[in-house]
Design a protein around this motif. Structure first.
Motif, PDB file in Angstrom:
ATOM      1  N   VAL A 287      11.580   4.715  -0.937  1.00  0.00           N
ATOM      2  CA  VAL A 287      10.901   4.604   0.352  1.00  0.00           C
ATOM      3  C   VAL A 287      10.442   5.986   0.766  1.00  0.00           C
ATOM      4  N   THR A 288       9.128   6.156   0.966  1.00  0.00           N
ATOM      5  CA  THR A 288       8.636   7.425   1.507  1.00  0.00           C
ATOM      6  C   THR A 288       8.578   7.311   3.030  1.00  0.00           C
ATOM      7  N   GLY A 289       8.696   8.446   3.700  1.00  0.00           N
ATOM      8  CA  GLY A 289       8.789   8.396   5.157  1.00  0.00           C
ATOM      9  C   GLY A 289      10.070   7.704   5.588  1.00  0.00           C
ATOM     10  N   ALA A 290      11.130   7.857   4.776  1.00  0.00           N
ATOM     11  CA  ALA A 290      12.365   7.113   4.985  1.00  0.00           C
ATOM     12  C   ALA A 290      13.098   7.516   6.257  1.00  0.00           C
ATOM     13  N   GLY A 291      12.796   8.677   6.793  1.00  0.00           N
ATOM     14  CA  GLY A 291      13.482   9.110   8.003  1.00  0.00           C
ATOM     15  C   GLY A 291      12.855   8.610   9.282  1.00  0.00           C
ATOM     16  N   GLY A 292      11.673   7.988   9.196  1.00  0.00           N
ATOM     17  CA  GLY A 292      10.983   7.516  10.387  1.00  0.00           C
ATOM     18  C   GLY A 292      11.531   6.185  10.883  1.00  0.00           C
ATOM     19  N   SER A 293      10.941   5.683  11.955  1.00  0.00           N
ATOM     20  CA  SER A 293      11.424   4.447  12.562  1.00  0.00           C
ATOM     21  C   SER A 293      11.320   3.269  11.593  1.00  0.00           C
ATOM     22  N   ILE A 294      10.124   3.071  11.019  1.00  0.00           N
ATOM     23  CA  ILE A 294       9.934   1.963  10.085  1.00  0.00           C
ATOM     24  C   ILE A 294      10.626   2.249   8.757  1.00  0.00           C
ATOM     25  N   GLY A 295      10.472   3.464   8.250  1.00  0.00           N
ATOM     26  CA  GLY A 295      11.073   3.805   6.963  1.00  0.00           C
ATOM     27  C   GLY A 295      12.579   3.650   6.961  1.00  0.00           C
ATOM     28  N   SER A 296      13.236   4.095   8.014  1.00  0.00           N
ATOM     29  CA  SER A 296      14.695   3.995   8.059  1.00  0.00           C
ATOM     30  C   SER A 296      15.146   2.541   8.148  1.00  0.00           C
ATOM     31  N   GLU A 297      14.414   1.715   8.922  1.00  0.00           N
ATOM     32  CA  GLU A 297      14.776   0.296   8.997  1.00  0.00           C
ATOM     33  C   GLU A 297      14.500  -0.399   7.669  1.00  0.00           C
ATOM     34  N   MET A 298      13.448   0.027   6.966  1.00  0.00           N
ATOM     35  CA  MET A 298      13.205  -0.515   5.634  1.00  0.00           C
ATOM     36  C   MET A 298      14.404  -0.247   4.734  1.00  0.00           C
ATOM     37  N   CYS A 299      14.948   0.973   4.798  1.00  0.00           N
ATOM     38  CA  CYS A 299      16.117   1.319   3.982  1.00  0.00           C
ATOM     39  C   CYS A 299      17.300   0.420   4.327  1.00  0.00           C
ATOM     40  N   ARG A 300      17.541   0.197   5.610  1.00  0.00           N
ATOM     41  CA  ARG A 300      18.674  -0.654   6.022  1.00  0.00           C
ATOM     42  C   ARG A 300      18.503  -2.073   5.492  1.00  0.00           C
ATOM     43  N   GLN A 301      17.288  -2.602   5.627  1.00  0.00           N
ATOM     44  CA  GLN A 301      17.051  -3.976   5.181  1.00  0.00           C
ATOM     45  C   GLN A 301      17.125  -4.084   3.661  1.00  0.00           C
ATOM     46  N   ILE A 302      16.618  -3.091   2.964  1.00  0.00           N
ATOM     47  CA  ILE A 302      16.638  -3.107   1.493  1.00  0.00           C
ATOM     48  C   ILE A 302      18.070  -3.116   0.978  1.00  0.00           C
ATOM     49  N   LEU A 303      18.938  -2.309   1.587  1.00  0.00           N
ATOM     50  CA  LEU A 303      20.315  -2.195   1.103  1.00  0.00           C
ATOM     51  C   LEU A 303      21.090  -3.491   1.256  1.00  0.00           C
ATOM     52  N   ARG A 304      20.636  -4.397   2.126  1.00  0.00           N
ATOM     53  CA  ARG A 304      21.290  -5.705   2.258  1.00  0.00           C
ATOM     54  C   ARG A 304      21.166  -6.533   0.989  1.00  0.00           C
ATOM     55  N   PHE A 305      20.164  -6.233   0.152  1.00  0.00           N
ATOM     56  CA  PHE A 305      19.882  -7.055  -1.024  1.00  0.00           C
ATOM     57  C   PHE A 305      20.425  -6.436  -2.314  1.00  0.00           C
ATOM     58  N   GLY A 306      21.261  -5.435  -2.193  1.00  0.00           N
ATOM     59  CA  GLY A 306      21.972  -4.902  -3.346  1.00  0.00           C
ATOM     60  C   GLY A 306      21.126  -4.222  -4.408  1.00  0.00           C
ATOM     61  N   PRO A 307      20.270  -3.252  -4.043  1.00  0.00           N
ATOM     62  CA  PRO A 307      19.544  -2.510  -5.085  1.00  0.00           C
ATOM     63  C   PRO A 307      20.504  -1.642  -5.898  1.00  0.00           C
TER      64      PRO A 307
END
Length: 627
Positions: A287-307
């Motif tokens: 995830v690029t821009g992972a520290g931003g509002s959308i990027g950080s929430e993308m990281c949280r949601q992605i980790l729910r699916f066990g990458p």
């Protein structure tokens, strides 16, 4: 000591019930003979009472009448009493037929005595509970804050029962839109009228607080009621959906304050988790821009699916540090790689993608603040949003990344500002790269404003209210689309799992919201009125337009299996776009803002820049409500 007391209470209740059996049995004889009972019948009844009490004693114990406490006696206890008395009465009748005492037991006694016994046992428990509650809570009645309950259904009735015992609240009535319920009473409290009359009724009963108790109502109904409460000037609380209430948990403990999401009324998002899991499970995700509002929430949601691994890429050291600390605590089993870097750095991108080999890249890195990017920083917006997208996308192609997902914006549609035009150009770059890519699928996802994102209007309003105002709005008629950050992130994941390459997914943003209404509702939500905190209109800022669009005029949409996702069919991108665009992006000078706007017209024909308006204070302008 406690165990002895509990046994003593149980024995006392048992002894009382046996006394009740005797009283009901003998009273049955008195009723049968309408006064004095003949001697022979009285003696027969006394002899029969011995075995009648034994029968009922067995039934009382068998049906567990002494497991509960009288102070908490309720409908289940009453049902157990009814079962014990009915079965006991049936056994007594059978015994009377088999034993044939002389003289016989009158049939009326066999019928009347169980009815009297049920009334004595049930009534005594109800009286005991009422007395205890009076002594425990009676002194609190009238001391709490007056409150109205909106909704006279099951949830509202349960809430009324708890409010009767509350020292914090004093229930003054209920409101409900069902005309059948209006004028009726629930546990002694009247349904005063429809919810639409809230402002008038609240003033009449001097209630400054309401509790919304319609958890099964639609989201649109919740939004209407919450907005009505805020505009009526009352402090509103809401009882969430009953499906979220833990069994046995008090309703009053679940009540929460009405928040901004209640006013916007967004339907909860459901995604095809199995489909998304197949995309992300055991894969490396970047995830690029992972520290931003959308990027950080993308990281949280992605980790729910066990990458297998998450590569979080951002130029901000502090943002990545904060995200890293949070995610390592919440998801200790997933390896997270924090990378500090610029999306325009091709060497670093090649190193990161070559080392970690992500299967999917979500490109959320972008400059997005319209006024900042419109003047002085126009070239930086182009470099970061367009060249940055190109370099991340080219690196993805070189390292055979399976999916590349660009996070775009509704401001890319018929853009009137540099930021929107830069995002539209980034979309076009991805479309051009898709034409020559064999291994990488490119998808774009467009959506509007998200609640609480960095630099958005909501945090700004909250800060202004905290300072005592005024709240600044650019124009009385300006509207925007809104959705929550988790909702946006989930739909991005859903769209990425559905893409086949080259699509522009458009999220269903619901209905546009007037920012002036939003500002005033937020002021009331924080307990102020228009006199205490004013709304001041400042004029449209450079590059800003009154309303946003999700589709350009020459685009069409097609449906997808998900009701909140559509696919836009944008105009075709020229094959030579990249070859002509790169020299402009790579020039060794910093063009002026006017040059950037002029050249953008060449690449993005639908871009129509607005002239920067002169800002003016038009605070005297009235705020008219949307009809």
């Amino acid at each position: 000591m406690m165990r002895f007391r509990a046994k003593w209470l149980s024995f006392s209740a048992f002894a009382f019930d046996l006394c009740a059996v005797a009283v009901a049995w003998l009273s049955g004889y008195i009723i049968r003979f309408n006064g004095p009972v003949p001697e022979q019948f009285w003696q027969s009844g006394l002899h029969a009472l011995a075995w009648v009490m034994i029968v009922y004693a067995v039934m009382f114990r068998g049906y567990g009448l002494y497991r509960g406490m009288w102070v908490f006696a309720s409908l289940p206890d009453l049902l157990r009493i009814a079962k014990a008395v009915c079965v006991g009465a049936l056994v007594v009748m059978i015994g009377a037929v088999l034993l044939q005492p002389s003289p016989v037991i009158p049939r009326s006694v066999l019928i009347v005595s169980p009815l009297l016994l049920f009334l004595v046992m049930g009534g005594s428990r109800a009286l005991y509970r009422a007395t205890k509650e009076f002594y425990r809570y009676g002194g609190l009645v009238g001391q709490g804050k007056p409150v109205l309950v909106l909704g006279a259904g099951t949830a509202g009735a349960n809430l009324v029962r708890e409010l009767k015992r509350s020292g914090q609240w004093r229930l003054v009535g209920l409101l409900d839109d069902d005309s059948v319920k209006q004028g009726r009473e629930i546990y002694g409290y009247r349904v005063l009228g429809p919810i639409g009359d809230l402002q008038k009724i609240a003033a009449e009963v001097r209630a400054e607080h309401v509790i919304i108790a319609v958890p099964s109502a639609s989201v649109e109904a919740h939004r209407r009621i919450a907005t009505l409460c805020v505009r009526a000037g009352v402090k509103a609380m809401v009882l969430p959906a009953l499906t979220h209430v833990t069994q046995g948990q008090a309703f009053l403990s679940r009540v929460r304050q009405v928040d901004l999401e209640d006013l916007l009324g967004r339907e909860p998002v459901t995604i095809d988790s199995a489909h998304v899991e197949r995309l992300l499970k055991n894969r490396v995700v970047m995830v690029t821009g992972a520290g931003g509002s959308i990027g950080s929430e993308m990281c949280r949601q992605i980790l729910r699916f066990g990458p297998a691994q998450l590569v979080a890429f951002d130029v901000s050291e502090f943002s990545i540090y904060r995200l890293n600390e949070e995610l390592r605590e919440k998801f200790p089993d997933v390896a997270m790689v924090p990378v500090i870097g610029d999306v325009k750095d091709s060497l670093l991108l090649d190193q990161v993608l070559g080392r970690y080999r992500p299967g999917i890249v979500f490109h959320a890195a972008a400059y997005k603040h319209v006024p900042l990017m419109e003047e002085t920083n126009a070239w930086q917006a182009i470099r970061n949003n367009v060249l940055g997208t190109y370099r991340v996308a080219r690196a993805a192609i070189r390292h055979e990344v399976a999916h590349f997902v660009l996070i775009s914006t509704d401001k890319a549609v018929n853009p009137t500002n540099v930021m929107g035009a830069s995002k539209r150009l980034a979309e076009m770059v991805c479309s051009a790269l898709q034409q020559g890519s064999r291994h990488t699928r490119f998808e774009t996802v467009r959506f509007g404003n998200v609640l609480g994102s960095a630099g958005s209007v909501i945090p700004k309003f909250q800060e202004q209210i905290a300072r005592g105002g005024p709240v600044t709005v650019t124009h009385p008629e300006i509207t925007r689309f809104f959705m929550t950050i988790p909702e946006a992130a989930q739909l991005v994941l859903q769209a990425s799992s559905m893409g086949h390459g080259g699509e522009i997914f458009v999220l269903d943003m619901g209905q546009p919201v007037r920012i002036a209404d939003l500002a005033q509702d937020l002021i009331r939500l924080y307990g102020f009125n228009e006199e205490q905190i004013k709304v001041v209109f400042t004029g449209l800022r450079p590059g800003e337009k009154l309303y946003e669009e999700l589709l350009a005029d020459d685009e069409m949409t097609t449906r997808t299996p998900h009701p909140k996702l559509r696919i836009a069919r944008a105009r075709a991108v020229a094959d030579h776009l990249i070859d002509e665009l790169l020299p402009w992006l790579m020039q060794h000078r910093v063009p002026s803002d006017s040059e950037v706007r002029r050249d953008l017209r060449r690449w993005v024909p639908e871009y129509q820049p607005t002239s920067a308006p002169v800002l003016q204070d038009v605070s005297a302008a009235p705020v008219s409500r949307a009809k």
